[in-house]
Design a protein around this motif. Structure first.
Motif, PDB file in Angstrom:
ATOM      1  N   SER A 327       0.845  -1.188   0.000  1.00 39.21           N
ATOM      2  CA  SER A 327       0.000   0.000   0.000  1.00 39.21           C
ATOM      3  C   SER A 327       0.878   1.234   0.000  1.00 39.21           C
ATOM      4  CB  SER A 327      -0.935   0.016   1.215  1.00 39.21           C
ATOM      5  OG  SER A 327      -0.225   0.266   2.406  1.00 39.21           O
ATOM      6  N   ALA A 328       0.384   2.266  -0.643  1.00 34.77           N
ATOM      7  CA  ALA A 328       1.136   3.509  -0.733  1.00 34.77           C
ATOM      8  C   ALA A 328       0.170   4.655  -0.953  1.00 34.77           C
ATOM      9  CB  ALA A 328       2.159   3.455  -1.871  1.00 34.77           C
ATOM     10  N   GLY A 329       0.570   5.824  -0.461  1.00 34.53           N
ATOM     11  CA  GLY A 329      -0.212   7.018  -0.722  1.00 34.53           C
ATOM     12  C   GLY A 329      -1.452   7.121   0.126  1.00 34.53           C
ATOM     13  N   ASP A 330      -2.401   7.878  -0.373  1.00 40.88           N
ATOM     14  CA  ASP A 330      -3.634   8.186   0.340  1.00 40.88           C
ATOM     15  C   ASP A 330      -4.791   7.474  -0.343  1.00 40.88           C
ATOM     16  OD1 ASP A 330      -5.796   9.259   1.617  1.00 40.88           O
ATOM     17  OD2 ASP A 330      -5.348  11.353   1.150  1.00 40.88           O
ATOM     18  N   PHE A 331      -5.415   6.529   0.354  1.00 37.47           N
ATOM     19  CA  PHE A 331      -6.521   5.791  -0.258  1.00 37.47           C
ATOM     20  C   PHE A 331      -7.806   5.919   0.547  1.00 37.47           C
ATOM     21  CE2 PHE A 331      -3.608   2.982   1.984  1.00 37.47           C
ATOM     22  CZ  PHE A 331      -4.401   2.453   2.979  1.00 37.47           C
ATOM     23  N   ALA A 332      -7.922   7.009   1.301  1.00 38.70           N
ATOM     24  CA  ALA A 332      -9.159   7.256   2.035  1.00 38.70           C
ATOM     25  C   ALA A 332     -10.260   7.701   1.079  1.00 38.70           C
ATOM     26  CB  ALA A 332      -8.921   8.326   3.103  1.00 38.70           C
ATOM     27  N   ASP A 333     -11.516   7.442   1.464  1.00 34.35           N
ATOM     28  CA  ASP A 333     -12.650   7.854   0.643  1.00 34.35           C
ATOM     29  C   ASP A 333     -12.846   9.363   0.739  1.00 34.35           C
ATOM     30  OD1 ASP A 333     -13.296   5.269  -0.171  1.00 34.35           O
ATOM     31  OD2 ASP A 333     -14.443   4.903   1.653  1.00 34.35           O
ATOM     32  N   ALA A 334     -13.159  10.001  -0.377  1.00 33.38           N
ATOM     33  CA  ALA A 334     -13.463  11.427  -0.406  1.00 33.38           C
ATOM     34  C   ALA A 334     -14.244  11.725  -1.676  1.00 33.38           C
ATOM     35  CB  ALA A 334     -12.184  12.267  -0.343  1.00 33.38           C
ATOM     36  N   GLU A 335     -15.044  12.763  -1.632  1.00 30.72           N
ATOM     37  CA  GLU A 335     -15.923  13.071  -2.762  1.00 30.72           C
ATOM     38  C   GLU A 335     -15.140  13.519  -3.988  1.00 30.72           C
ATOM     39  OE1 GLU A 335     -18.832  15.881  -1.565  1.00 30.72           O
ATOM     40  OE2 GLU A 335     -19.867  14.499  -0.193  1.00 30.72           O
ATOM     41  N   ASP A 336     -13.958  14.088  -3.803  1.00 30.99           N
ATOM     42  CA  ASP A 336     -13.215  14.624  -4.944  1.00 30.99           C
ATOM     43  C   ASP A 336     -12.291  13.581  -5.577  1.00 30.99           C
ATOM     44  OD1 ASP A 336     -11.465  14.439  -2.818  1.00 30.99           O
ATOM     45  OD2 ASP A 336     -10.455  16.353  -3.231  1.00 30.99           O
ATOM     46  N   ARG A 337     -12.532  12.309  -5.283  1.00 31.78           N
ATOM     47  CA  ARG A 337     -11.666  11.250  -5.792  1.00 31.78           C
ATOM     48  C   ARG A 337     -12.480  10.203  -6.533  1.00 31.78           C
ATOM     49  NH1 ARG A 337      -7.993  10.470  -0.282  1.00 31.78           N
ATOM     50  NH2 ARG A 337      -7.391  12.661  -0.134  1.00 31.78           N
ATOM     51  N   GLU A 338     -11.805   9.471  -7.374  1.00 32.88           N
ATOM     52  CA  GLU A 338     -12.413   8.321  -8.021  1.00 32.88           C
ATOM     53  C   GLU A 338     -11.479   7.134  -7.842  1.00 32.88           C
ATOM     54  OE1 GLU A 338     -12.617   8.500 -12.290  1.00 32.88           O
ATOM     55  OE2 GLU A 338     -11.115  10.082 -12.382  1.00 32.88           O
ATOM     56  N   GLU A 339     -11.980   5.962  -8.098  1.00 29.97           N
ATOM     57  CA  GLU A 339     -11.160   4.793  -7.860  1.00 29.97           C
ATOM     58  C   GLU A 339     -11.350   3.773  -8.973  1.00 29.97           C
ATOM     59  OE1 GLU A 339     -14.211   2.398  -4.917  1.00 29.97           O
ATOM     60  OE2 GLU A 339     -12.533   3.495  -4.048  1.00 29.97           O
ATOM     61  N   ILE A 340     -10.324   2.968  -9.148  1.00 29.81           N
ATOM     62  CA  ILE A 340     -10.349   1.842 -10.079  1.00 29.81           C
ATOM     63  C   ILE A 340     -10.067   0.603  -9.245  1.00 29.81           C
ATOM     64  CG2 ILE A 340      -9.418   0.851 -12.195  1.00 29.81           C
ATOM     65  CD1 ILE A 340      -8.289   3.629 -12.840  1.00 29.81           C
ATOM     66  N   VAL A 341     -10.911  -0.399  -9.388  1.00 25.09           N
ATOM     67  CA  VAL A 341     -10.771  -1.610  -8.567  1.00 25.09           C
ATOM     68  C   VAL A 341     -10.741  -2.836  -9.458  1.00 25.09           C
ATOM     69  CG1 VAL A 341     -11.836  -3.024  -6.769  1.00 25.09           C
ATOM     70  CG2 VAL A 341     -11.938  -0.533  -6.607  1.00 25.09           C
ATOM     71  N   LEU A 342      -9.813  -3.731  -9.197  1.00 26.47           N
ATOM     72  CA  LEU A 342      -9.743  -5.022  -9.885  1.00 26.47           C
ATOM     73  C   LEU A 342      -9.771  -6.112  -8.831  1.00 26.47           C
ATOM     74  CD1 LEU A 342      -7.492  -6.124 -12.809  1.00 26.47           C
ATOM     75  CD2 LEU A 342      -7.528  -7.492 -10.739  1.00 26.47           C
ATOM     76  N   ARG A 343     -10.640  -7.098  -9.028  1.00 21.91           N
ATOM     77  CA  ARG A 343     -10.730  -8.226  -8.108  1.00 21.91           C
ATOM     78  C   ARG A 343     -10.667  -9.522  -8.883  1.00 21.91           C
ATOM     79  NH1 ARG A 343     -13.492  -6.281  -3.219  1.00 21.91           N
ATOM     80  NH2 ARG A 343     -14.413  -4.241  -3.606  1.00 21.91           N
ATOM     81  N   ASP A 344      -9.891 -10.458  -8.394  1.00 22.60           N
ATOM     82  CA  ASP A 344      -9.860 -11.814  -8.930  1.00 22.60           C
ATOM     83  C   ASP A 344      -9.906 -12.736  -7.723  1.00 22.60           C
ATOM     84  OD1 ASP A 344      -9.386 -14.279 -10.018  1.00 22.60           O
ATOM     85  OD2 ASP A 344      -7.756 -13.638 -11.323  1.00 22.60           O
ATOM     86  N   ALA A 345     -11.127 -13.108  -7.338  1.00 21.11           N
ATOM     87  CA  ALA A 345     -11.309 -13.846  -6.091  1.00 21.11           C
ATOM     88  C   ALA A 345     -10.614 -15.198  -6.119  1.00 21.11           C
ATOM     89  CB  ALA A 345     -12.801 -14.025  -5.811  1.00 21.11           C
ATOM     90  N   SER A 346     -10.688 -15.893  -7.278  1.00 25.25           N
ATOM     91  CA  SER A 346     -10.110 -17.236  -7.324  1.00 25.25           C
ATOM     92  C   SER A 346      -8.600 -17.194  -7.162  1.00 25.25           C
ATOM     93  CB  SER A 346     -10.482 -17.912  -8.650  1.00 25.25           C
ATOM     94  OG  SER A 346      -9.993 -17.163  -9.746  1.00 25.25           O
ATOM     95  N   ALA A 347      -7.980 -16.115  -7.615  1.00 21.51           N
ATOM     96  CA  ALA A 347      -6.531 -15.986  -7.495  1.00 21.51           C
ATOM     97  C   ALA A 347      -6.129 -15.219  -6.240  1.00 21.51           C
ATOM     98  CB  ALA A 347      -5.973 -15.284  -8.729  1.00 21.51           C
ATOM     99  N   GLY A 348      -7.111 -14.714  -5.497  1.00 20.92           N
ATOM    100  CA  GLY A 348      -6.791 -13.958  -4.303  1.00 20.92           C
ATOM    101  C   GLY A 348      -6.115 -12.642  -4.604  1.00 20.92           C
ATOM    102  N   VAL A 349      -6.560 -11.973  -5.661  1.00 25.23           N
ATOM    103  CA  VAL A 349      -5.943 -10.715  -6.095  1.00 25.23           C
ATOM    104  C   VAL A 349      -6.940  -9.576  -5.908  1.00 25.23           C
ATOM    105  CG1 VAL A 349      -5.020  -9.415  -8.058  1.00 25.23           C
ATOM    106  CG2 VAL A 349      -4.405 -11.817  -7.743  1.00 25.23           C
ATOM    107  N   TYR A 350      -6.444  -8.483  -5.351  1.00 22.33           N
ATOM    108  CA  TYR A 350      -7.251  -7.277  -5.190  1.00 22.33           C
ATOM    109  C   TYR A 350      -6.339  -6.084  -5.444  1.00 22.33           C
ATOM    110  CZ  TYR A 350      -9.597  -3.455  -2.683  1.00 22.33           C
ATOM    111  OH  TYR A 350     -10.168  -2.254  -2.332  1.00 22.33           O
TER     112      TYR A 350
END
Length: 815
Positions: A327-350
């Motif tokens: 983890s790095a940087g600031d990943f708190a929720d805020a209205e002025d931000r957007e996020e990109i999320v990738l999940r691969d549950a079978s591989a245990g990747v987030y």
């Protein structure tokens, strides 16, 4: 003549400073190095592998005796400096005084020991140095030894994993809701917990330590909730504090840490400080990268060269074999931000990336962390990423090539890439079947290849393969997703919660590949309800995933005030309750008092800050919340029935009161209103309710699926019941069936139309065993329902409800 440099602290920061100093000008200073430990500089970051047995102490030594000798360092290891006399420019230790021209303080940090009873018992230890490691290794050598680690941060988890590798039974206690909450969001924290538990480490979050138990040495740890974990050792890893005592005693400027300038100079121009003991621009650093930057600046300052330490971004990685976390940087929720999320549950990747103004400002990676350094570099450079936004989550390898969107990235997967882990189906099998067999839908692919037919977590990938293979010919089935956070509908989510045994919102979002990290106002309340109804007693209701009315237990009005509606069982009240309502209205200057259509009294215009006090007075009069805000049972409206009415055939008031007292506090997909009319004249308007009862000479007609709101719909007759007990059992079983099949916010009449009345009757009327099954499921869940949010009653339940349960074969309810 050489200047005299005295260094207090022989750790990693001071060791790096000496390296820079000797490299630049080896003859500039005569160095005396004090260290509290009886050894020189070693890599404390690698203590975890030493604890686990993967490395030895010799392998993590940074500066050995030869290095100190070659650089003419006067080593005073095992000798603690007890005072600094800045006027005379000497430090004082057990062996006397040592003069300095320049002094460097690098005392690091001290472990925080939580102030609980028993903290001083033998066997309670920190995890900061080699002595701690040696003590833990000695304890782990005993057969069947047990360890409790207090703290689910970086250090605590590394200690726990290492002790488990040593063969100990390990429990991790963490105060917060998920592990490493400072470095990870809930989704990554869930994955980490799942991995650690798969290794045999028990994780207990939201754990408040009450006391450490034992006589001559530690024996157990007790929590506030009554849980007790046996322990041969207790490892405290709840945090660190800058070690500033010697600086404070000498009169240096100290706040949280020793205050330093950009040049690492303290309030005394001849005294410098670096490492975890210092504070620079209101920040205290605990990771090694900034400490090494400080070391370089301090060396240059001592040599009278220009240098300045500037605040730096830091990255975190967990050092547990086989666990990749970054983890790095600031990943708190805020209205002025957007996020990109990738999940691969079978591989245990987030993977989660946080963007602001087309720049990457935060990253959380689990399972695949190879691109961590590249993401970190983008953050540090403030690189503009708009042109690579669509492929950013796939990492550095997908930039600058043909992969311009996620669909193309899926198409670019090699033919042997595994798509469905449950059934071992690779990409070529799926695409070959699509082309060779003319498959056009997800159901076709499931039928012919088994891909997406088990846990369903690969559904999104399979659909993308269908779309990329068929192009415009692909027309997916029109399943209405819960919200934009997912492609899954309500029914599929409920099925997968059961099939995969998912018991938390982060678990659902990770395993079912949510597109966002924390969901939204549409999906979180739905998931909260589905988990609550599926796992009563196991899932803890998430108050923050409810609407505002449910969170404050009152209905918000257009002017920002609230309405309070006390419960009146079956519409029945008494002088004491009425006096209490009048007194409350006077006391809090409540402007409007309204009789509702559900035979209750509504107090309108209550200020939010007055809600607890209003309810304290109402509770004192024996009144509880009417749940006028709830996705649950609202009211059971009644007429006076056979007790007073000359047309009444049954005791409709008594049955209505009994139903309401039996079912209050229950949660349902949407609001539920009921009514009991004492005769076919239907004065209680039972034939437009979600569930209604019409009393007749031969018993009770059970009606359901009515509506009198935006939709106007009369009820359907479900069945006839001969006795009051039978009527109650049917109504409760019907409600439970609706709870288990209804979609969130779907009223009973819409659910009935969707599943069909025949299906409902088959479960409730025709199959008596199923009816009893659903009835018992409801009774079981009521043991965990919060029946009154303002006052704790007997085990959280009303005495009348317990008595009603006992009538139906649950004698333990009456205890």
């Amino acid at each position: 003549m050489k200047q005299r440099l005295v260094v207090i602290g022989a750790g990693m920061a001071s060791g790096r400073m000496l390296e820079h100093l000797f490299e630049a000008d080896p003859g500039a200073f005569e160095v005396t190095l004090f260290g509290a430990e009886p050894r020189g500089n070693y890599n404390r970051i690698m203590l975890s592998p030493v604890l686990s047995g993967e490395k030895t102490y010799d392998e993590i030594v940074t500066h050995d005796a030869d290095w100190y000798r070659d650089n003419n360092v006067n080593c005073r290891f095992g000798e603690t400096v007890t005072a600094i006399d800045r006027k005379r420019k000497v430090v004082i230790s057990k062996d006397g005084e040592t003069a300095y021209d320049k002094l460097l303080i690098a005392t690091g940090s001290a472990p925080f020991i939580i102030p609980v009873a028993g903290k001083e018992l033998p066997g309670v230890m920190a995890f900061r140095d080699l002595d701690d490691v040696n003590n833990m290794v000695a304890a782990a050598g005993k057969p069947g030894a047990k360890a409790v680690v207090i703290g689910g941060g970086l250090l605590g988890l590394e200690a726990a994993a290492a002790l488990r590798l040593r063969g100990m039974e390990v429990v991790v206690l963490h105060l917060m809701g998920h592990l490493m909450e400072r470095q990870l969001d809930p989704a990554a924290g869930y994955l980490l917990q799942r991995e650690l538990e798969s290794r045999g480490i028990k994780v207990h979050c939201k754990a408040q330590t009450k006391a450490i138990l034992g006589n001559d040495r530690v024996e157990a740890v007790a929590l506030d909730d009554g849980t007790v974990y046996p322990a041969d050792i207790v490892v405290m890893a709840v945090g660190i504090r800058p070690e500033t005592r010697i600086a404070t005693d000498s009169g240096l400027h100290v706040e949280r840490g020793i205050i330093v300038s950009d040049q690492m100079v303290t309030s005394d121009p001849d005294v410098l400080a670096i490492g975890e003991c210092v504070e620079h621009e209101n920040v205290v650093y605990g990771l090694v990268a900034p400490l090494y930057d400080m070391a370089k600046v301090a060396a240059r300052t001592l040599l009278k060269q220009d240098a300045a330490f500037r605040p730096v971004q830091t990255a975190t990685q967990l050092k547990v074999t086989g666990v990749s976390v970054y983890s790095a940087g600031d990943f708190a929720d805020a209205e002025d931000r957007e996020e990109i999320v990738l999940r691969d549950a079978s591989a245990g990747v987030y993977k989660r990336l946080v963007l602001k103004d087309d720049r990457l400002i935060g990253a959380v990676l689990y399972g695949e962390t190879g691109d961590g350094s590249w993401f970190f570099d983008l953050m540090k450079r403030g690189a503009e990423i708009s042109e690579m936004r669509d492929t950013l989550i796939f990492g550095q390898a997908y930039q600058g090539g043909a992969q311009l969107d996620p669909m193309a990235a899926v198409a670019a997967l090699p033919d042997d890439a595994e798509i469905c882990g449950c059934n071992g189906v690779c990409k070529s099998t799926i695409t070959g079947a699509i082309v060779g067999k003319g498959l056009t839908s997800l159901d076709d692919v499931r039928a012919h290849t088994k891909a997406s037919a088990s846990c369903g977590s690969c559904t999104g990938l399979v659909e993308k393969l269908l779309a990329s293979t068929l192009g415009d010919a692909y027309n997916p089935a029109a399943i209405q997703p819960i919200c934009p956070c997912t492609d899954l509908g309500h029914d599929e989510v409920r099925r997968l919660i059961v099939a995969k045994g998912l018991k938390s919102i982060p678990a659902v979002m990770q395993e079912l590949e949510w597109k966002t990290s924390c969901g939204c106002a549409k999906c979180r309340p739905a998931l909260n309800y589905y988990l609550l109804s599926t796992w009563p007693g196991e899932y803890e209701d998430d108050n923050q995933s409810r609407f505002i009315n449910e969170r404050v237990h009152a209905n918000i009005q257009k002017d920002g005030t609230y309405s309070v509606v006390p419960r009146m069982w079956g519409g029945i009240t008494n002088p004491r309750e009425l006096r209490a309502i009048a007194d409350v209205a006077d006391k809090f200057a409540i402007p409007t008092i309204k009789v509702t259509g559900g035979q209750r009294i509504d107090l309108l215009g209550v200020k939010k800050e007055d809600l607890p006090a209003v309810w304290a007075d109402l509770n004192a009069a024996g009144m509880v919340s009417g749940a006028a805000y709830a996705k649950g049972l609202r009211t059971v409206k009644t007429c006076v029935g056979s007790d007073w009415c000359r047309f009444g055939t049954q005791d409709s008031t008594g049955l209505g009161v009994r139903i309401e007292k039996f079912m209050w506090g229950s949660w349902t997909p949407a609001k539920v209103k009921m009514a009991v009319s004492g005769c076919p004249r239907n004065c209680a308007e039972a034939t437009c309710k979600d569930v209604g009862v019409i009393c007749v000479d031969s018993g009770y007609e059970i009606h359901f699926a009515g509506a009198a709101g935006l939709d106007i719909k009369g009820t359907e007759v479900l069945c006839h019941a001969k006795t009051e007990d039978e009527a109650l059992e049917i109504i409760v079983a019907l409600t439970q069936l609706y709870r288990e099949q209804g979609r969130y916010l779907e009223r009973i009449y819409k659910w009935a139309k969707r599943v069909g009345s025949d299906s409902i009757k088959a479960n409730i009327v025709e199959d008596l065993e199923k009816r009893r099954y659903y009835f018992e499921r409801f009774v079981y869940s009521q043991k965990f329902a919060q029946v009154d949010p303002w006052e704790e009653r007997v085990n959280g339940k009303d005495a009348h409800e317990f008595a009603a349960m006992a009538e139906f074969g649950f004698p333990q309810a009456a205890e």
